[in-house]
Design an enzyme around this catalytic site. Structure first.
Site, PDB file in Angstrom:
ATOM      1  N   GLY A 178      -6.144  -5.907   3.381  1.00 10.94           N
ATOM      2  CA  GLY A 178      -6.217  -7.284   3.033  1.00 10.94           C
ATOM      3  C   GLY A 178      -7.305  -8.174   2.508  1.00 10.94           C
ATOM      4  O   GLY A 178      -7.280  -8.345   0.865  1.00 10.94           O
ATOM      5  N   ASP A 203      -0.314   3.749   7.762  1.00 10.97           N
ATOM      6  CA  ASP A 203      -0.389   2.105   6.952  1.00 10.97           C
ATOM      7  C   ASP A 203      -1.987   2.559   6.689  1.00 10.97           C
ATOM      8  O   ASP A 203      -2.847   2.653   5.546  1.00 10.97           O
ATOM      9  CB  ASP A 203      -0.879   1.285   7.952  1.00 10.97           C
ATOM     10  CG  ASP A 203      -1.367  -0.082   7.710  1.00 10.97           C
ATOM     11  OD1 ASP A 203      -0.153  -0.820   6.470  1.00 10.97           O
ATOM     12  OD2 ASP A 203      -2.485  -0.299   7.537  1.00 10.97           O
ATOM     13  N   LYS A 249       1.242  -0.885  -0.060  1.00 10.99           N
ATOM     14  CA  LYS A 249       0.082  -0.075   0.166  1.00 10.99           C
ATOM     15  C   LYS A 249       1.074   1.207  -0.276  1.00 10.99           C
ATOM     16  O   LYS A 249       0.505   2.528  -1.058  1.00 10.99           O
ATOM     17  CB  LYS A 249      -1.365   0.063   1.212  1.00 10.99           C
ATOM     18  CG  LYS A 249      -0.393   0.175   2.411  1.00 10.99           C
ATOM     19  CD  LYS A 249      -0.267  -1.225   3.212  1.00 10.99           C
ATOM     20  CE  LYS A 249       0.140  -2.024   4.388  1.00 10.99           C
ATOM     21  NZ  LYS A 249      -0.108  -3.547   4.570  1.00 10.99           N
ATOM     22  N   LYS A 277      -3.695   3.398   2.309  1.00 12.03           N
ATOM     23  CA  LYS A 277      -4.924   2.395   1.594  1.00 12.03           C
ATOM     24  C   LYS A 277      -5.934   4.238   1.829  1.00 12.03           C
ATOM     25  O   LYS A 277      -6.914   3.438   0.839  1.00 12.03           O
ATOM     26  CB  LYS A 277      -5.100   1.870   3.187  1.00 12.03           C
ATOM     27  CG  LYS A 277      -4.544   0.524   3.110  1.00 12.03           C
ATOM     28  CD  LYS A 277      -4.782  -0.604   4.532  1.00 12.03           C
ATOM     29  CE  LYS A 277      -3.788  -1.627   4.840  1.00 12.03           C
ATOM     30  NZ  LYS A 277      -4.118  -1.686   6.217  1.00 12.03           N
ATOM     31  N   GLU A 295      -6.061  -5.119  -5.128  1.00 12.31           N
ATOM     32  CA  GLU A 295      -7.020  -5.788  -4.589  1.00 12.31           C
ATOM     33  C   GLU A 295      -6.616  -5.445  -2.779  1.00 12.31           C
ATOM     34  O   GLU A 295      -6.733  -5.523  -1.786  1.00 12.31           O
ATOM     35  CB  GLU A 295      -7.721  -7.198  -5.085  1.00 12.31           C
ATOM     36  CG  GLU A 295      -8.729  -6.763  -4.292  1.00 12.31           C
ATOM     37  CD  GLU A 295      -9.433  -5.609  -4.406  1.00 12.31           C
ATOM     38  OE1 GLU A 295      -9.551  -5.630  -5.187  1.00 12.31           O
ATOM     39  OE2 GLU A 295     -10.167  -5.027  -2.847  1.00 12.31           O
ATOM     40  N   GLU A 320       3.444  -3.705  13.158  1.00  8.46           N
ATOM     41  CA  GLU A 320       4.809  -3.390  12.242  1.00  8.46           C
ATOM     42  C   GLU A 320       5.668  -2.823  13.939  1.00  8.46           C
ATOM     43  O   GLU A 320       5.090  -2.880  14.582  1.00  8.46           O
ATOM     44  CB  GLU A 320       4.731  -2.147  10.873  1.00  8.46           C
ATOM     45  CG  GLU A 320       3.987  -2.031  10.259  1.00  8.46           C
ATOM     46  CD  GLU A 320       3.667  -2.868   8.957  1.00  8.46           C
ATOM     47  OE1 GLU A 320       5.206  -2.663   9.151  1.00  8.46           O
ATOM     48  OE2 GLU A 320       3.214  -2.877   8.458  1.00  8.46           O
ATOM     49  N   GLY A 355       2.275 -10.898  16.144  1.00  9.40           N
ATOM     50  CA  GLY A 355       2.280 -10.295  14.656  1.00  9.40           C
ATOM     51  C   GLY A 355       1.193  -9.495  13.955  1.00  9.40           C
ATOM     52  O   GLY A 355       1.640  -9.561  12.416  1.00  9.40           O
ATOM     53  N   GLY A 399      -2.952 -11.548   7.413  1.00 11.34           N
ATOM     54  CA  GLY A 399      -2.649 -13.004   7.214  1.00 11.34           C
ATOM     55  C   GLY A 399      -2.161 -12.945   6.279  1.00 11.34           C
ATOM     56  O   GLY A 399      -2.719 -12.366   4.872  1.00 11.34           O
ATOM     57  N   ILE A 404     -11.139  -8.400   2.267  1.00 11.89           N
ATOM     58  CA  ILE A 404     -12.232  -7.669   1.579  1.00 11.89           C
ATOM     59  C   ILE A 404     -11.958  -6.889   0.495  1.00 11.89           C
ATOM     60  O   ILE A 404     -11.099  -6.304  -0.281  1.00 11.89           O
ATOM     61  CB  ILE A 404     -12.842  -6.380   2.585  1.00 11.89           C
ATOM     62  CG1 ILE A 404     -12.241  -6.761   4.010  1.00 11.89           C
ATOM     63  CG2 ILE A 404     -13.917  -5.649   2.172  1.00 11.89           C
ATOM     64  CD1 ILE A 404     -12.495  -6.082   5.287  1.00 11.89           C
TER      65      ILE A 404
END
Ligand SMILES: NC(=O)c1ccc[n+]([C@@H]2O[C@H](COP(=O)([O-])OP(=O)(O)OC[C@H]3O[C@@H](n4cnc5c(N)ncnc54)[C@H](OP(=O)(O)O)[C@@H]3O)[C@@H](O)[C@H]2O)c1
Length: 411
Positions: free
Chosen positions: A126, A193, A97, A197, A121, A182, A179, A295, A128
């Site tokens: 992720g 982040d 992104k 997006k 995408e 970041e 996890g 994920g 969606i």
């Protein structure tokens, strides 16, 4: 027409391995991963050595590879890889992104010049499917607003704070251990982040191209027990909410700011690492898309969907930017806000309009309106003074005032 693709994959970490698994398990779709480029030579891999290279040219110079899938964690290197691949006539799928948000204009031109397709995408929320939904499904709908929860790690932290009473450092540590976060927590909790997006989604929702550094982002790092106590008593929660909103026929505003929400809000029940996108349109009204925003497998599934779309020659058309009515980015909007500060004179510093100040236990709670332009100008001051700032509706302001005024002093 469907076509077979020969893939050169960059990166075999969380998403790269996720994609490999998803490809193995997809019954109908077969794609051939010819070479995988990674960085570290002595890492143990789950595939034979013959798959791997450490030299990007092995993929970029290979005339038989017609699709580059870029899934590395270095946005600058990713930019060089993607640019070179497009210039050499290869289609590209990426999940990065930051890189897309920073270079979208150049990438759109490269796609046109070299007649190739760049799909991303997986870069937004992720698993969606939202970019193609905005591009294709909402191609003619009048979109009032696109917003949501675009960062799983900050939502996980807020969920732990509100539902389990954890403090911010404990919740952040847990998110990092699992996890979700970041290594540099500012990227998630500071709203960066989510902003990358937002910039990408705004390009597909409204045809607006804007650099991420022009968009105001404020995070959840300064949220404290004093905020939690009053919000919980009023039955309210906080979500870090990126917003792209149409102000009028020609102007769009964008920002990422925490928002105070009540039980009736679509994002209230979106918990933990889940992401959500709320699309508000003139005719279809409000729609909520929610799911796993990160994920290996959810993100790998979005990458697979792009790869599959390329087999029938799919390209983003950036339809909204070619329309007759051009929209522009505006920061001339006033936002209703809540601030928790240590000194009442912050009101003058921040140029808050119609301020109401309530003092409780030596802490000042301020309600009022601030122009987005003022927030942009004073971002450093806000951060230096560790001020928690959130947007809120007039109903939620009333609920908070009632709680605060029970045994507090209006200043
Ligand atoms: N993780 C998620 O849930 C998620 C969700 C949405 C989007 N994304 C995006 O997907 C991308 C990949 O994320 P990730 O979580 O999979 O990262 P990751 O687990 O840290 O894996 C990164 C991979 O990139 C490789 N790499 C790094 N620099 C390289 C270079 N210069 N040349 C070749 N390979 C290089 C690494 O090689 P080694 O194996 O040798 O170290 C590793 O295989 C990022 O852009 C991220 O923002 C991730």
């Amino acid at each position: 027409m469907s076509q077979n693709l020969t893939i050169g994959l960059f990166g075999f970490g969380c998403v790269g391995q996720g994609l490999y698994d998803v490809l193995q398990r997809s019954v109908r779709f077969k794609a051939d991963i010819k070479t995988i480029c990674v960085k570290t030579r002595d890492k143990k891999r789950s595939l034979p050595d013959s798959f791997f290279t450490y030299d990007k040219r092995t993929i970029l110079d290979d005339p038989h590879i017609d699709l580059v899938v870029e899934l590395i964690d270095d946005a600058d290197e990713a930019y060089h890889i993607v640019k070179t691949a497009l210039q050499r006539g290869k289609n590209v799928v990426t999940a990065n992104k930051k890189m897309i948000a920073e270079h979208l204009g150049e990438f759109i031109e490269l796609q046109r010049t070299h007649n190739v397709s760049l799909l991303y995408e997986a870069s937004c929320c992720g698993g969606i499917p939202i970019i193609r939904t905005l591009e294709e499904y909402y191609d003619n709908e009048l979109l009032h607003e696109v917003s949501g929860i675009f960062n799983g790690s900050s939502n996980y932290i807020l969920s732990k704070i509100f539902n389990e009473g954890q403090d911010y450092p404990t919740a952040l540590k847990k998110a990092q251990e699992l996890g979700f976060a970041e290594t540099d927590p500012t990227l998630d909790a500071g709203g960066y982040d989510a902003k990358y997006k937002l910039v990408i989604l705004a390009a597909h929702a409204y045809g607006i191209r804007i650099k991420p550094e022009e968009v105001f982002n404020y995070g959840i790092q300064y949220f404290a027990t004093a905020d939690l106590d009053v919000l919980k008593s009023a039955g309210l929660k906080v979500r870090l909410r990126p917003v792209a909103r149409k102000l009028n026929e020609t102007e769009i505003t964008l920002y990422v700011i925490p928002e105070i929400i009540s039980r009736s809000h679509k994002l209230y029940a979106v918990e933990n690492e889940y992401n959500a996108v709320v699309v508000e349109a003139a005719f279809s009204d409000q729609q909520l898309f929610s799911g796993k925003g990160a994920g290996g497998h959810p993100t790998g599934s979005a990458v697979l969907s792009d790869i599959s779309a390329l087999t029938y020659g799919y390209k983003y058309e950036y339809k909204k930017s070619s329309g007759t009515v051009k929209v522009r980015y505006s920061t001339s909007v006033k936002l209703p806000v809540y601030l928790r500060v240590q000194h009442a004179d912050s009101v003058e510093e921040l140029a808050i309009e119609n301020p109401e100040i309530i003092e409780k236990d030596g802490v000042y709670f301020i309600f009022g309106e601030i122009a987005l332009e003022e927030l942009i100008r004073r971002k450093k001051w806000l951060e230096d003074n560790r001020i928690f700032l959130a947007v809120l509706s007039s109903e939620n302001r009333k609920l908070l005032e009632e709680v605060l005024l029970e045994d507090a002093v209006a200043v």
